[in-house]
Design an enzyme around this catalytic site. Sequence first.
Site, mmCIF file in Angstrom:
data_model
loop_
_atom_site.group_PDB
_atom_site.id
_atom_site.type_symbol
_atom_site.label_atom_id
_atom_site.label_comp_id
_atom_site.label_asym_id
_atom_site.label_seq_id
_atom_site.Cartn_x
_atom_site.Cartn_y
_atom_site.Cartn_z
ATOM 1 N N LYS A 162 0.762 -1.095 -0.141
ATOM 2 C CA LYS A 162 -0.100 -0.015 0.119
ATOM 3 C C LYS A 162 0.772 1.154 -0.128
ATOM 4 C CE LYS A 162 -3.736 -0.001 2.430
ATOM 5 N NZ LYS A 162 -4.799 0.369 3.473
ATOM 6 N N GLU A 204 10.146 -5.370 4.182
ATOM 7 C CA GLU A 204 10.496 -6.772 3.361
ATOM 8 C C GLU A 204 10.045 -6.627 1.731
ATOM 9 O OE1 GLU A 204 9.350 -7.447 7.753
ATOM 10 O OE2 GLU A 204 8.667 -5.954 6.319
ATOM 11 N N GLY A 206 -5.097 -4.184 5.194
ATOM 12 C CA GLY A 206 -4.448 -5.391 4.427
ATOM 13 C C GLY A 206 -4.769 -6.745 4.612
ATOM 14 N N ARG A 207 -5.112 -7.215 5.790
ATOM 15 C CA ARG A 207 -5.612 -8.308 5.995
ATOM 16 C C ARG A 207 -7.065 -8.826 5.451
ATOM 17 N NH1 ARG A 207 -4.959 -5.764 10.436
ATOM 18 N NH2 ARG A 207 -6.813 -5.504 11.822
ATOM 19 N N GLU A 242 -4.227 -10.663 14.536
ATOM 20 C CA GLU A 242 -4.088 -9.040 14.040
ATOM 21 C C GLU A 242 -5.241 -8.248 14.490
ATOM 22 O OE1 GLU A 242 -0.757 -8.079 11.333
ATOM 23 O OE2 GLU A 242 -2.439 -7.009 10.211
ATOM 24 N N HIS A 271 -1.551 -37.243 13.393
ATOM 25 C CA HIS A 271 -0.498 -37.836 13.534
ATOM 26 C C HIS A 271 0.617 -36.998 14.367
ATOM 27 C CE1 HIS A 271 -1.767 -41.633 11.401
ATOM 28 N NE2 HIS A 271 -2.363 -40.795 10.690
ATOM 29 N N LYS A 279 8.791 -2.626 13.634
ATOM 30 C CA LYS A 279 9.236 -1.905 12.384
ATOM 31 C C LYS A 279 10.329 -0.744 12.735
ATOM 32 C CE LYS A 279 5.251 -3.007 9.382
ATOM 33 N NZ LYS A 279 4.353 -2.312 8.582
#
Length: 548
Positions: free
Chosen positions: A204, A210, A265-266, A351, A382, A511
């Site tokens: 955005k 990153e 964002g999510r 979040e 398992h 950050k």
Amino acid sequence: MTSPSRSRSWQKLASHYLNLHSAGTTISQLFNEDPQRFAHFSLRTDALFLDYSKNLLTAETRELLLDLARETGLPDAIKAMYRGDRINNTENRQVLHVALRTALPEADPAYNAAVAATLAKMEAFVTKVHSGDWRGYTGKSIATVINIGIGGSDLGPAMVTEALRHCHVPQLQTMFVSNVDPDHMRTALAGADPQSTLFIVASKTFSTLETRQNAALARRWYLENGGEEKQIARHFVAVSANVPKAQAFGIDPENIFPLWDWVGGRYSLWSAIGLPIALACGMQTFRELLHGASLMDTHFRDAPLDANMPVIMGLLAVWYCSFAGAGSQAILPYSQALHLFPAFLQQLEMESLGKSVDLEGEALRIDSGPIVWGSAGTNGQHSFHQLLHQGTHLIPADFIGIVHTQHPQDADQHAHLLANCFSQSQALMQGKSDEDALAELLAQGRDAASAQVLARHKRILGNKPSNTLLLEQLSATALGSLIALYEHQVFVESVIWHINAFDQWGVELGKQLGEKLYAALTDAAECAAFDGSTNGLINHCRDADERA
């Protein structure tokens, strides 16, 4: 508003839970008392079926939870979101991800126009790539798409693209890179051809560390392997709200797809962040995904509370987290295609709900937000299912099953998958008594003394709650509904707990500190600016060359 824990309905629920617990009420007992329990505690929408009968829940419990929803203002909160009110109070923003897939007559029509224009732009671009009209700098058609993003710009589109692999167009390979660890990007690039690779830089702000680092690495790779600076726009497009920064990177403004501050964002996979989905699966499939979400949006907005799937699931989450003391929630999709779904929900729920203050900034008097985890069945059976069955923690589980496989020739094997799904929820509910374990051991020929001892180890208490969600097929429509269901469930929980589900200030601190620590790591001087541990770690890494 005061803490919801002080409300009358909250107090009634607390007393009700203690009564159920002290009476030793079990889920199996509730089935014995009501032969129609499955029908009384299940719901159906256009694309999904929910069985919530395997919960420690009576008709009275449900009514008390619905009273809590009403007392905390859930019906008005739902209307406020669809109306476009600024319910993200800490950032003074609207929350309108629903507008990405559902026309909202209550909100400003400009949103619907912006969404329609973006979808048209996406469709035109996807058509160019799929037809071969969009070519790399040597004239080759695009064969590889690498999406560069992180968080909501990665988890959602990556999960959907993987889940809908059976819909992929044959001529494209789609990959996702998120981790700033260069190994992630280098692994993706290892099999790519710079002449036929297209990068989508999804950010955005176009400044996320990153994403910025990975985009720069991809750019260097392109140039070092024969790519021309003047042709970089043929290999990089962007999804961003920061047009100047994307343009400075070398991306043509015509190939910058918009984002808006009214989409978190999510919650953004439905926007141009979903461009890699459309490229991998086709625009028609992407529109079907939107349609499925729209079906759930309409259901959430219009269905009465007692027949509203996201409301019921949200209230159950509150019931276990706030009253039963459950600190985590297992997500168990019995579909390998959905193996990324638990990770996607981790971000969506943790979040959104990982908050310690309420909407007014007052300290919460209650726990909010369970730890979300899980994996695809049957693998979990398992490994961690042992803890679900015999561990001491109360961990509600959501089982997700697909009724019809995408591979009809393997229908019998798929039946084994569904049998495992249903047997696990049954086993969590009914467990195995000492008597049953003892009888089983004696039938195997064990002597009475050793059988008595071993039976205690084989005892499984049961009475562990679960939901089962069924999709007829893993279609784009059904997947869209499933994702939107959990989005709205999270909103329900946030309203009940009186917290803001749409900010994430906790993400920002790391950050901010990361920039300072990067400067220290790349400085030749010995670090003494931080706490003893951080200084020691930085100096240890800085002195690595001397130790080599």
